[in-house]
Design a protein around this motif. Structure first.
Motif, PDB file in Angstrom:
ATOM      1  N   TYR A   1      74.031 -13.733 -35.766  1.00  0.00           N
ATOM      2  CA  TYR A   1      72.952 -14.525 -35.524  1.00  0.00           C
ATOM      3  C   TYR A   1      73.478 -15.734 -34.580  1.00  0.00           C
ATOM      4  CZ  TYR A   1      69.682 -11.436 -38.176  1.00  0.00           C
ATOM      5  OH  TYR A   1      69.044 -10.586 -38.507  1.00  0.00           O
ATOM      6  N   CYS A   2      74.411 -16.518 -35.269  1.00  0.00           N
ATOM      7  CA  CYS A   2      75.020 -17.736 -34.691  1.00  0.00           C
ATOM      8  C   CYS A   2      75.996 -17.086 -33.494  1.00  0.00           C
ATOM      9  CB  CYS A   2      75.908 -18.176 -35.819  1.00  0.00           C
ATOM     10  SG  CYS A   2      74.995 -18.965 -37.040  1.00  0.00           S
TER      11      CYS A   2
ATOM     12  N   ARG B   1      82.714 -17.657 -37.972  1.00  0.00           N
ATOM     13  CA  ARG B   1      82.429 -18.770 -39.061  1.00  0.00           C
ATOM     14  C   ARG B   1      83.202 -18.725 -40.337  1.00  0.00           C
ATOM     15  NH1 ARG B   1      78.348 -22.440 -36.829  1.00  0.00           N
ATOM     16  NH2 ARG B   1      78.023 -23.007 -39.200  1.00  0.00           N
ATOM     17  N   PRO B   2      83.766 -20.071 -41.011  1.00  0.00           N
ATOM     18  CA  PRO B   2      84.489 -19.948 -42.113  1.00  0.00           C
ATOM     19  C   PRO B   2      83.978 -18.976 -43.187  1.00  0.00           C
ATOM     20  CG  PRO B   2      83.946 -22.262 -41.462  1.00  0.00           C
ATOM     21  CD  PRO B   2      83.487 -21.342 -40.316  1.00  0.00           C
TER      22      PRO B   2
ATOM     23  N   ILE C   1      83.761 -19.568 -46.407  1.00  0.00           N
ATOM     24  CA  ILE C   1      83.069 -20.181 -47.387  1.00  0.00           C
ATOM     25  C   ILE C   1      81.566 -20.469 -47.306  1.00  0.00           C
ATOM     26  CG2 ILE C   1      85.242 -21.309 -48.434  1.00  0.00           C
ATOM     27  CD1 ILE C   1      84.156 -23.729 -47.096  1.00  0.00           C
ATOM     28  N   GLU C   2      81.350 -20.276 -45.779  1.00  0.00           N
ATOM     29  CA  GLU C   2      79.734 -20.367 -45.513  1.00  0.00           C
ATOM     30  C   GLU C   2      78.918 -19.247 -45.838  1.00  0.00           C
ATOM     31  OE1 GLU C   2      79.256 -21.218 -41.518  1.00  0.00           O
ATOM     32  OE2 GLU C   2      80.181 -23.443 -41.576  1.00  0.00           O
TER      33      GLU C   2
ATOM     34  N   ILE D   1      74.569 -18.238 -45.899  1.00  0.00           N
ATOM     35  CA  ILE D   1      73.762 -19.102 -46.593  1.00  0.00           C
ATOM     36  C   ILE D   1      73.997 -20.452 -46.196  1.00  0.00           C
ATOM     37  CG2 ILE D   1      75.579 -19.006 -48.677  1.00  0.00           C
ATOM     38  CD1 ILE D   1      73.051 -19.579 -50.466  1.00  0.00           C
ATOM     39  N   HIS D   2      75.263 -21.046 -46.063  1.00  0.00           N
ATOM     40  CA  HIS D   2      75.674 -22.280 -45.371  1.00  0.00           C
ATOM     41  C   HIS D   2      75.772 -22.389 -43.763  1.00  0.00           C
ATOM     42  CE1 HIS D   2      75.920 -23.487 -49.638  1.00  0.00           C
ATOM     43  NE2 HIS D   2      77.089 -22.760 -49.882  1.00  0.00           N
ATOM     44  N   GLY D   3      74.844 -21.833 -43.191  1.00  0.00           N
ATOM     45  CA  GLY D   3      74.691 -21.626 -41.950  1.00  0.00           C
ATOM     46  C   GLY D   3      73.352 -21.320 -41.263  1.00  0.00           C
ATOM     47  N   CYS D   4      73.097 -20.173 -40.739  1.00  0.00           N
ATOM     48  CA  CYS D   4      71.809 -19.931 -40.281  1.00  0.00           C
ATOM     49  C   CYS D   4      70.724 -19.534 -41.254  1.00  0.00           C
ATOM     50  CB  CYS D   4      71.863 -19.023 -38.903  1.00  0.00           C
ATOM     51  SG  CYS D   4      72.827 -17.429 -39.564  1.00  0.00           S
TER      52      CYS D   4
ATOM     53  N   CYS E   1      70.678 -16.576 -42.589  1.00  0.00           N
ATOM     54  CA  CYS E   1      70.372 -15.098 -42.376  1.00  0.00           C
ATOM     55  C   CYS E   1      71.065 -14.025 -43.081  1.00  0.00           C
ATOM     56  CB  CYS E   1      70.181 -14.795 -41.023  1.00  0.00           C
ATOM     57  SG  CYS E   1      69.040 -15.669 -39.861  1.00  0.00           S
TER      58      CYS E   1
ATOM     59  N   ILE F   1      70.247 -21.189 -31.860  1.00  0.00           N
ATOM     60  CA  ILE F   1      70.860 -21.633 -32.948  1.00  0.00           C
ATOM     61  C   ILE F   1      72.041 -22.623 -32.450  1.00  0.00           C
ATOM     62  CG2 ILE F   1      72.203 -21.077 -34.790  1.00  0.00           C
ATOM     63  CD1 ILE F   1      70.744 -18.381 -34.980  1.00  0.00           C
TER      64      ILE F   1
ATOM     65  N   LEU G   1      68.631 -24.678 -36.364  1.00  0.00           N
ATOM     66  CA  LEU G   1      69.410 -24.316 -37.525  1.00  0.00           C
ATOM     67  C   LEU G   1      69.587 -22.899 -37.750  1.00  0.00           C
ATOM     68  CD1 LEU G   1      68.391 -26.949 -40.281  1.00  0.00           C
ATOM     69  CD2 LEU G   1      70.416 -27.034 -38.414  1.00  0.00           C
ATOM     70  N   GLY G   2      68.477 -21.964 -37.331  1.00  0.00           N
ATOM     71  CA  GLY G   2      68.667 -20.683 -37.649  1.00  0.00           C
ATOM     72  C   GLY G   2      67.607 -19.804 -36.512  1.00  0.00           C
TER      73      GLY G   2
ATOM     74  N   PRO H   1      85.854 -26.520 -42.539  1.00  0.00           N
ATOM     75  CA  PRO H   1      86.913 -25.606 -41.804  1.00  0.00           C
ATOM     76  C   PRO H   1      86.453 -25.397 -40.541  1.00  0.00           C
ATOM     77  CG  PRO H   1      85.659 -24.395 -43.528  1.00  0.00           C
ATOM     78  CD  PRO H   1      84.919 -25.685 -43.569  1.00  0.00           C
TER      79      PRO H   1
ATOM     80  N   ARG I   1      74.316 -25.968 -39.702  1.00  0.00           N
ATOM     81  CA  ARG I   1      74.516 -26.238 -41.201  1.00  0.00           C
ATOM     82  C   ARG I   1      75.858 -25.650 -41.485  1.00  0.00           C
ATOM     83  NH1 ARG I   1      70.332 -22.989 -42.868  1.00  0.00           N
ATOM     84  NH2 ARG I   1      68.795 -24.657 -43.280  1.00  0.00           N
ATOM     85  N   THR I   2      76.485 -26.482 -42.487  1.00  0.00           N
ATOM     86  CA  THR I   2      78.071 -26.032 -42.794  1.00  0.00           C
ATOM     87  C   THR I   2      78.427 -26.704 -44.102  1.00  0.00           C
ATOM     88  OG1 THR I   2      80.198 -25.702 -42.165  1.00  0.00           O
ATOM     89  CG2 THR I   2      79.076 -27.681 -41.482  1.00  0.00           C
ATOM     90  N   VAL I   3      79.718 -26.473 -44.412  1.00  0.00           N
ATOM     91  CA  VAL I   3      79.936 -26.963 -45.829  1.00  0.00           C
ATOM     92  C   VAL I   3      81.185 -28.177 -45.543  1.00  0.00           C
ATOM     93  CG1 VAL I   3      81.320 -26.241 -47.930  1.00  0.00           C
ATOM     94  CG2 VAL I   3      79.725 -24.808 -46.815  1.00  0.00           C
TER      95      VAL I   3
ATOM     96  N   GLN J   1      76.840 -28.556 -49.008  1.00  0.00           N
ATOM     97  CA  GLN J   1      76.285 -28.079 -48.028  1.00  0.00           C
ATOM     98  C   GLN J   1      75.930 -29.464 -47.295  1.00  0.00           C
ATOM     99  OE1 GLN J   1      73.629 -24.636 -47.631  1.00  0.00           O
ATOM    100  NE2 GLN J   1      72.066 -26.112 -47.311  1.00  0.00           N
TER     101      GLN J   1
END
Lengths: 105, 191
Positions: free
Chosen positions: A8-9, A13-14, A16-17, A61-64, A66, B63, B77-78, B135, B148-150, B155
């Protein structure tokens, strides 16, 4: 750190996301009222657990936010490809071609 | 209709009146952003144009894109999720116009103003401080993007205006933790 391609993105991506969300393409019995105990057992508990190509659900979960599906090699831990939720399971030939491409030189 | 938002209690801000300037130029500058109204918008992309009319501002479609206007901002964001930022004085009219939109377009608009607070992070060391706990490749992230990231396991929503100017949206309860984290990260010497 491992980079995971989110379909989706559309970028790596790292890790941990992301959150792992079990095996992909587990189909819930179409008619729950008439499904037998054996069908429920298969849906709830039976998983393939292969050493090699595995179809998995992942959650960005910590991104889009989805869910998507990934084909991952459980031996090398490499992600072979990712695709959007709802898309059909990729053909074995397609996966094998990608695995050859990704082999280190 | 409920009473206008601007008459409600001000949200708790654990960083109220704080600023941080490290180094001479300063190298790292932190400040809480002004309080604003925030909305989480979920809508199918097909109805996005109608939503933009109700918002009275641009809403980007892809996005990671964001549209920052004077006062009103929209962050994608999504695939069907947006964060809308607006001044408090516009909040009530946004709620009213979106409530009229329910008749023609299925969507969900939730007031999340009190969920997060904004932190301005700028200066030549901003990227180093953020990358100490995040990261993502911030150097190659194009300016004018958001995600959205860490950050240090918390978060966040990260907005990049340029290489030395960022904004974080962080849960209020995590804000002091992130503030201290960035403060310490800004003090680390780069070798």
């Amino acid at each position: 750190m491992l980079l995971i391609d989110c379909p989706y993105c559309r970028q790596g991506r790292p890790e941990i996301e992301f959150s792992h969300a079990g095996e992909a393409h587990m189909e819930r019995p179409a008619d729950p009222e008439t499904a037998s105990d054996a069908q429920w057992e298969a849906f709830l508990f039976h998983r393939t657990n292969p050493a090699g190509i595995h179809f998995e659900r992942w959650y960005h979960i910590h991104g889009c936010g989805c869910y998507f599906n990934a084909v991952r090699d459980t031996v090398s831990e490499k992600f072979i490809l990712t695709y959007k939720a709802g898309e059909p399971r990729p053909a074995v030939s397609e996966i094998e071609a990608l695995m050859v491409e990704k082999e280190p030189e | 209709m409920s009473e206008p938002i601007e008459t409600r209690l001000k949200p708790f801000n654990p960083l109220a009146d704080k600023t941080l300037a490290l180094g001479g130029r300063p190298d790292l500058f932190l400040r809480p952003e002004d309080e604003c109204a925030r909305f989480s918008l979920r809508v199918p992309v097909g109805a996005l144009k109608k939503a933009a009319v109700a918002f009275e501002g641009n809403i980007p479609e892809n996005i990671g894109e964001m549209s920052v206007g004077t006062g009103k901002s929209a962050l994608c964001l999504g695939p069907d999720e947006w964060l809308l930022l607006a001044p408090y004085r516009d909040a009530q009219s946004i709620i009213v116009r979106f409530s009229q939109l329910y008749e023609t377009a299925a969507h969900s608009l939730v007031d999340v103003s009190y969920c997060t607070l904004g932190i301005k992070v700028c200066g030549p060391r901003a990227r180093l401080a953020l990358n100490s706990g995040c990261p993502l490749d911030l150097e190659n992230m194009p300016a004018g993007r958001c995600t959205r990231t860490v950050l240090a396991k918390a978060q966040i929503i990260l907005l990049k205006f340029d290489d030395q100017h960022y904004r974080l949206e962080i849960a209020r309860s995590f804000a002091p933790y992130i503030w201290e984290f960035l403060k310490n990260a800004g003090k680390i010497e780069e070798h």
